[in-house]
Write an enzyme that holds these catalytic residues in place. Sequence first.
Site, PDB file in Angstrom:
ATOM      1  CB  SER A  20      -0.944  -0.038   1.206  1.00 35.77           C
ATOM      2  OG  SER A  20      -1.882   1.002   1.157  1.00 35.77           O
ATOM      3  CG  ASP A  32      -3.903  -2.557  -0.234  1.00 34.92           C
ATOM      4  OD1 ASP A  32      -2.667  -2.544  -0.310  1.00 34.92           O
ATOM      5  OD2 ASP A  32      -4.525  -2.327   0.816  1.00 34.92           O
TER       6      ASP A  32
END
EC number: 3.1.1.-
Length: 386
Positions: free
Chosen positions: A77, A215
């Site tokens: 992330s 993600d």
Amino acid sequence: MATTKSFLILFFMILATTSSTCAKLEEMVTVLSIDGGGIKGIIPAIILEFLEGQLQEVDNNKDARLADYFDVIGGTSTGGLLTAMITTPNENNRPFAAAKDIVPFYFEHGPHIFNYSGSIFGPRYDGKYLLQVLQEKLGETRVHQALTEVAISSFDIKTNKPVIFTKSNLAKSPELDAKMYDICYSIAAAPIYFPPHHFVTHTSNGATYEFNLVDGGVATVGDPALLSLSVATRLAQEDPAFSSIKSLDYKQMLLLSLGTGTNSEFDKTYTAEEAAKWGPLRWMLAIQQLTNAASSYMTDYYISTVFQARHSQNNYLRVQENALTGTTTEMDDASEANMELLVQVGETLLKKPVSKDSPETYEEALKRFAKLLSNRKKLRANKASY
């Protein structure tokens, strides 16, 4: 479950390792791991700026960069974005961003990245500005060009498998030599917040590979430290520079793991009475929060236990703020006021003790790490000159 399995594999490998003497400093494997957390990436950015400043001071070199000192830098992330910023080369084959440039990046672009543009039926943000900025900053750079080994995780929702981008994987999996901006957008595409990212890569033999990524926190659940250690272990086994490392031994690893903050061991707490009234959507949001917090805590616990078992607890430093309050707990509050608060959190964290049992502050611990990293780099350079 995946994190628990990874730990057990590492733990039993360590138990199977015979006792060995500590590795020569120049042959220690140095690892930097950076958690995910959206705009809260400002917190580890402050820590990175301090560490890089210490390295520049110790080595009397204002051009010293983090990528010069770490064998593996990993993140997911927003941590993956930081990884790319400090390892992607510019036209002079140096990191295009110094650590001090990261916080200004968040202040300049954060409000536009986290500017509501979605709908109640889709992700909160359309991601167009984020992708545009990544393309401008990272250009056509690919994984193989990274200035040190990287470990960046994403998750392919079409194959239902994690995708790990590392330089060392490219010989066996050349399709993973993707453009860094595609990777960085993919690892930022957190469910609910940004749409998944689709792109293709082409290998030298003409094969085309398709990716449908979200993600990396889906795969590593926010804390990529175990992944980074795994990549470092493989590096130690394959690189002749680490010839004294015969098997996995954490006496021979130096790990710095940076968190993006929680407001306790768990981001939020609930009572059974509250949860009994929740519907599917509310449960979905809560599960994501609780899973991320619990996994981050357990990963730190696992790694701490393993390093202590090898009498190498000083080789591992976890920098984490566990007392976030108010808006600073939100991963997408990019208001100037909140970003200023996050800067204060990072600066205050440096003055806090590493643990309740130790008077050493994070600032002092990072200075200690900086000296180790500097000495190791000098020894490595001297050895290479012979």
